[in-house]
Design a protein around this motif. Structure first.
Motif, mmCIF file in Angstrom:
data_model
loop_
_atom_site.group_PDB
_atom_site.id
_atom_site.type_symbol
_atom_site.label_atom_id
_atom_site.label_comp_id
_atom_site.label_asym_id
_atom_site.label_seq_id
_atom_site.Cartn_x
_atom_site.Cartn_y
_atom_site.Cartn_z
ATOM 1 N N ARG A 1 0.873 -1.182 0.000
ATOM 2 C CA ARG A 1 0.000 0.000 0.000
ATOM 3 C C ARG A 1 0.903 1.223 0.000
ATOM 4 N NH1 ARG A 1 -2.500 -0.388 4.866
ATOM 5 N NH2 ARG A 1 -0.912 0.986 5.727
ATOM 6 N N ASP A 2 0.617 2.151 -0.879
ATOM 7 C CA ASP A 2 1.381 3.407 -0.936
ATOM 8 C C ASP A 2 2.885 3.168 -1.036
ATOM 9 O OD1 ASP A 2 -1.034 4.831 -0.723
ATOM 10 O OD2 ASP A 2 -0.934 4.774 1.474
ATOM 11 N N GLY A 3 3.284 2.162 -1.807
ATOM 12 C CA GLY A 3 4.695 1.920 -2.048
ATOM 13 C C GLY A 3 5.442 1.164 -0.972
ATOM 14 N N LEU A 4 4.717 0.603 0.004
ATOM 15 C CA LEU A 4 5.359 -0.132 1.095
ATOM 16 C C LEU A 4 4.661 -1.461 1.344
ATOM 17 C CD1 LEU A 4 5.756 2.833 3.598
ATOM 18 C CD2 LEU A 4 7.566 1.808 2.203
ATOM 19 N N ILE A 5 5.383 -2.398 1.916
ATOM 20 C CA ILE A 5 4.806 -3.704 2.274
ATOM 21 C C ILE A 5 4.003 -3.550 3.556
ATOM 22 C CG2 ILE A 5 5.317 -6.081 2.948
ATOM 23 C CD1 ILE A 5 7.968 -5.733 1.310
ATOM 24 N N VAL A 6 2.751 -4.004 3.521
ATOM 25 C CA VAL A 6 1.886 -3.921 4.701
ATOM 26 C C VAL A 6 1.499 -5.298 5.243
ATOM 27 C CG1 VAL A 6 0.952 -1.639 4.164
ATOM 28 C CG2 VAL A 6 -0.221 -3.683 3.326
ATOM 29 N N GLU A 7 1.700 -6.348 4.441
ATOM 30 C CA GLU A 7 1.314 -7.679 4.906
ATOM 31 C C GLU A 7 2.134 -8.738 4.201
ATOM 32 O OE1 GLU A 7 -2.950 -9.430 5.784
ATOM 33 O OE2 GLU A 7 -2.563 -9.431 3.629
ATOM 34 N N ALA A 8 2.541 -9.756 4.970
ATOM 35 C CA ALA A 8 3.247 -10.901 4.434
ATOM 36 C C ALA A 8 2.796 -12.137 5.202
ATOM 37 C CB ALA A 8 4.751 -10.717 4.551
ATOM 38 N N MET A 9 2.236 -13.067 4.476
ATOM 39 C CA MET A 9 1.786 -14.320 5.088
ATOM 40 C C MET A 9 2.603 -15.446 4.466
ATOM 41 S SD MET A 9 -2.271 -13.447 5.027
ATOM 42 C CE MET A 9 -2.755 -14.940 5.869
ATOM 43 N N GLY A 10 3.395 -16.149 5.301
ATOM 44 C CA GLY A 10 4.293 -17.184 4.799
ATOM 45 C C GLY A 10 3.758 -18.591 5.069
#
Length: 125
Positions: free
Chosen positions: A111-120
């Motif tokens: 969002r807006d050029g940044l990582i907001v979520e990572a599900m591994g």
């Protein structure tokens, strides 16, 4: 990656390229400009749900720790981007033997050029 049309997908593709390069090149400092203040990671371990990290500092600690490991490595298998979402398939190796690796996937959101979520997630028995 395939040719992307929309600007959001292009931006996400660039974020994922920079994110993956940090691990491939063992460059933890490269991650600092990619992570949002409200980022959330659901890690691959411990089973069954994985550890949950909330906030930029906590997420950076996890990822920078992995990126700094020169005794282990990631191999990218596929990166797929659609809008603000990306799927990264990878193999993580911590030794030379077949049993010293695991295959997995990260489901990412920006969002807006940044990582907001990572599900591994990893393949398991």
């Amino acid at each position: 990656m395939t040719e992307l049309i929309d600007p959001i997908s292009r931006e996400t593709e660039e974020i994922m390229r920079r994110f993956n390069d940090a691990f491939l090149q063992h460059d933890p400092a490269a991650l600092a400009g990619l992570v949002a203040e409200d980022c959330v990671i659901e890690n691959t371990t411990p089973a069954p749900d994985g550890a949950r990290q909330v906030g930029r500092a906590a997420c950076l600690a996890v990822w920078q720790g992995l990126a700094a490991r020169t005794d282990a490595s990631f191999t990218l298998e596929e990166v797929f981007v659609a809008g603000e979402r990306a799927t990264i398939r990878w193999r993580y190796r911590w030794g030379e033997e077949a049993g010293q690796s695991v295959r997995g996937v990260n489901l990412m959101r920006t969002r807006d050029g940044l990582i907001v979520e990572a599900m591994g997630y990893v393949k398991g028995a």
